[in-house]
Design a protein around this motif. Structure first.
Motif, mmCIF file in Angstrom:
data_model
loop_
_atom_site.group_PDB
_atom_site.id
_atom_site.type_symbol
_atom_site.label_atom_id
_atom_site.label_comp_id
_atom_site.label_asym_id
_atom_site.label_seq_id
_atom_site.Cartn_x
_atom_site.Cartn_y
_atom_site.Cartn_z
ATOM 1 N N ALA A 1 8.520 -0.003 -2.192
ATOM 2 C CA ALA A 1 7.382 0.425 -1.381
ATOM 3 C C ALA A 1 7.043 -0.615 -0.318
ATOM 4 C CB ALA A 1 6.173 0.694 -2.272
ATOM 5 N N LEU A 2 7.142 -1.896 -0.665
ATOM 6 C CA LEU A 2 6.910 -2.960 0.309
ATOM 7 C C LEU A 2 7.939 -2.884 1.431
ATOM 8 C CD1 LEU A 2 5.700 -5.590 1.391
ATOM 9 C CD2 LEU A 2 7.123 -6.837 -0.266
ATOM 10 N N TYR A 3 9.196 -2.801 1.057
ATOM 11 C CA TYR A 3 10.266 -2.671 2.051
ATOM 12 C C TYR A 3 10.038 -1.451 2.935
ATOM 13 C CZ TYR A 3 14.965 -1.026 3.474
ATOM 14 O OH TYR A 3 16.046 -0.526 4.154
ATOM 15 N N GLU A 4 9.656 -0.343 2.316
ATOM 16 C CA GLU A 4 9.449 0.903 3.052
ATOM 17 C C GLU A 4 8.285 0.795 4.038
ATOM 18 O OE1 GLU A 4 10.033 5.374 1.715
ATOM 19 O OE2 GLU A 4 8.301 4.482 0.726
ATOM 20 N N GLN A 5 7.177 0.180 3.616
ATOM 21 C CA GLN A 5 6.039 0.091 4.519
ATOM 22 C C GLN A 5 6.313 -0.866 5.679
ATOM 23 O OE1 GLN A 5 3.002 -1.337 1.666
ATOM 24 N NE2 GLN A 5 2.572 -3.037 3.056
ATOM 25 N N VAL A 6 7.064 -1.939 5.424
ATOM 26 C CA VAL A 6 7.441 -2.849 6.509
ATOM 27 C C VAL A 6 8.350 -2.128 7.501
ATOM 28 C CG1 VAL A 6 8.763 -4.920 7.083
ATOM 29 C CG2 VAL A 6 7.145 -4.956 5.175
ATOM 30 N N THR B 1 0.812 -1.226 0.000
ATOM 31 C CA THR B 1 0.000 0.000 0.000
ATOM 32 C C THR B 1 0.836 1.261 0.000
ATOM 33 O OG1 THR B 1 -0.070 0.006 2.421
ATOM 34 C CG2 THR B 1 -1.835 -1.176 1.268
ATOM 35 N N GLY B 2 2.136 1.135 0.260
ATOM 36 C CA GLY B 2 2.899 2.334 0.532
ATOM 37 C C GLY B 2 2.544 2.832 1.914
#
Length: 645
Positions: free
Chosen positions: A151-156, A57-58
């Motif tokens: 974005a996945l890495y960032e949201q995690v 999702t960001g």
């Protein structure tokens, strides 16, 4: 907070497989450092996935000071914010120390790119493609696939950062960290801009020390530096079977050997990067200013009968960074590179370059092209387009992200300083001004790559030169006319080679002048123009590619080195009549493996190095691009040296 240094910095020749390779010795092996101790079970701090799939999702929360979405900052700028930096380091530390079987652990997220070749988020392989990672290389999807990945890495990481902020004792300090956490975004590493005076391109925070002092919720502690390396917990040799990666319990950069006892040599990585700095800057500037077609800009696959001005790509430049930072370590192999903490910093920079390029070229985007290399879900030769699923990244409704859906960074809740939506500024003009300031000429009209090797960059960017003045002089050396009627000649070495020519990654070194015979010295040579890297998988299994079409291209700009030769009196002038014979007589190339083994040029028959140039009209203001003339070809470089017309 500070980094703990150790070791004695001197060169030591060693015996064995890498007997001629320089290593920096340490009197004792560095101790192992712990993860941060919160005084509670860290599993209670981690939110678990509740849906049947992991939606990318960001980050919907947060606002930058100018009203835009929060910004991804350069790592050195993020480090200046003590609160945000602390959260970043603690978030990385927590992610890297999660159970490797956890779907949002470092091991699982980084394993999406290549090994261990396992389904992520229950996204199964295409028929016969189970021995591949999800990442598309030599593909029209190369820039767009990495956007939801980041974005996945960032949201995690953002989720962990928010949990960590809430662990501070109640009061104004916790409030400060909780507020900062909302705006946290991952940093990028700008390997092309001139670093701060006295510093290397490689940030000290990344390669300076294996430990770091951090003041977290439970007080100040010395922990393992999560930017220095990632430690496998445990090293699963069944999932990571290739030597030497099946022996290394942590990620390596420029390893001292291929044995289990190897250690990283970040100082040699830094020296290599600094010696190649002019090529990074010039290549990126040329991509921003002369590449306006997405199909060419996006990936390194050779386009038959292509104009000689279109042989570079953001992927090819990205490969150069991978090779030089890994140098036989994890970053230099496709299947293992993502485990190195430098990978995400590097790819956030690539995404930034992509976002800036989009602002300059808003109408050019993904077009249908066949896949050259297969992935976990895409067989080689399958047509890829803007609606191809960017697997394994799910949207909120259970479908997959596509290039069309991922076209804007704001969709994922972030921007970059150059692409933030600042009221009253034209986005394209703002980005062009940043490109000219960071990587090319100022409005004075100086040729773009001059700051990187002839004069101090700051001096050029902060000085106004009279275009009609006498030529610039370099001490008592031969005068060099940098600007003549606001035009300059850009000289380039075009490179064409089979990506899998040596069944693994390798280096192509371009020299202008004499150089040492030992291969380990080549990337440090003063007469090195640049070292180009071919980024490939480990081993010789080529079943994942359409290997009849595995030719890739790249470029090495030559103008900096020619200008230096003129300043040193080795070449009479920058005029074509003087430059062409000088290059024909002095330009050579060599090939080496990543363990510094020389490969005879004749053993790579697909390799072609050709010399081209174009007249470039310098911009008259910071908000204008230079105008490139038609590229003209001159000659190829023989494998034994010398020109072949």
């Amino acid at each position: 907070m500070h980094f703990n240094s150790f070791g004695i910095h001197f060169l030591l020749p060693i015996l064995g497989h890498l007997s001629t390779r320089p290593v920096y010795a340490s009197p004792t092996l560095p101790p192992e450092y712990p993860s941060y101790n919160y005084g509670v079970d860290r599993n209670t701090l981690i939110k678990r996935q509740s849906q049947s799939f992991l939606a990318v999702t960001g980050i919907p929360s947060g606002n930058a000071s100018n009203g835009s979405v929060p910004l991804r900052l350069e790592i050195r700028d993020l480090e200046k914010d003590q609160t945000m930096w602390t959260l970043y380091i603690l978030g990385l530390d927590m992610m890297q120390n999660m159970d490797q079987t956890d779907q949002t652990s470092w091991y699982e997220i980084m394993g999406i790119h290549g090994r261990p070749f396992l389904p992520f988020d229950n996204v199964q392989p295409a028929n016969g493609m189970q021995d591949h990672g999800y990442c598309p290389h030599q593909s029209i999807l190369f820039p767009t696939w990495h956007r939801p990945y980041l974005a996945l890495y960032e949201q995690v990481l953002h989720g962990l950062v928010e949990q960590i902020a809430g662990q501070y004792p109640p009061g104004p300090v916790r409030d400060q960290y909780v507020t900062a956490a909302k705006n946290f975004r991952i940093p990028y590493w700008d390997w092309a801009a001139a670093p701060p005076t006295g510093q290397s391109i490689l940030p000290i925070s990344v390669g300076g020390s294996p430990s770091i002092d951090i003041d977290g919720p439970a007080g100040e502690q010395t922990i393992a530096n999560p930017l220095f390396s990632y430690s496998f917990k445990p090293l699963n040799t069944a999932q990571l079977p290739d030597a030497p990666f099946n022996q290394w319990v942590e990620t390596m950069r420029y390893p001292t050997s291929q044995q289990a006892s190897a250690s990283s040599q970040n100082n040699l990585v830094a020296q290599q990067l600094d010696n190649n700095a002019p090529s990074f800057r010039s290549r990126l500037y040329n991509l921003f200013t002369n590449y306006h077609d997405y199909a060419t800009f996006s990936n390194e696959a050779w386009i038959p009968n292509a104009n000689p001005s279109g042989w570079d790509s953001i992927e090819s430049l990205h490969d150069q960074i991978h090779g030089l930072t890994g140098s036989g370590g994890h970053m230099s192999y496709i299947d293992y590179s993502a485990f190195d903490p430098l990978f995400m910093l590097h790819h956030t920079m690539v995404d930034r370059c992509f976002a800036m390029w989009q602002a300059i070229n808003p109408t050019s985007y993904v077009v249908p092209e066949p896949a050259t290399m297969g992935t976990f879900t895409i067989p080689a030769s399958q047509i890829e387009d803007a609606n191809t699923p960017l697997t394994p990244f799910h949207t909120s409704n259970g479908g997959f992200w596509t290039s069309n859906l991922a076209r804007s960074t704001t969709t994922f809740g972030y921007a970059y300083p150059e692409t933030s939506n600042t009221s009253g500024f034209n986005m394209s003009s703002k980005v062009i001004a940043a490109v000219n300031t960071l990587y090319g000429p100022s409005s004075s009209g100086l040729r773009p790559s001059m700051p990187s090797s002839i004069l101090e960059r700051d001096q050029l960017l902060n000085t106004t030169f009279d275009k009609h003045a006498e030529p610039l002089r370099f001490g008592a050396k031969t005068a060099l006319r940098v600007v003549a009627s606001s035009q300059y000649q850009e000289w380039i070495a075009n490179i064409l080679v089979k990506k899998h020519a040596l069944s693994g990654p390798f280096f192509i070194h371009i020299f202008l002048g004499p150089f040492a015979p030992e291969a380990w010295k080549w990337s440090f040579e003063p007469n090195l123009v640049a070292t180009h890297s071919i980024f490939d998988r480990a081993g010789s299994d080529m079943s994942y590619c359409n290997c009849t079409k595995d030719l890739v291209t790249g470029t090495i700009p030559l103008t900096d080195s020619i200008a230096k030769a003129v300043a040193d009196g080795k070449c009479k002038s920058m005029d074509q009549a003087d430059v062409e014979p000088y290059l024909a007589q002095n330009l050579q190339y060599r090939v080496s493996l990543l363990n510094d083994t020389e490969v005879d040029n004749s053993k790579v028959p697909s390799l072609k190095v050709s010399i081209v140039s174009a007249t470039v009209q310098a911009p008259t203001s910071d908000e204008q691009l230079p105008r490139w003339g038609k590229m003209r070809g001159y000659f190829n470089i023989n494998c034994t040296g010398g020109a072949k017309y």
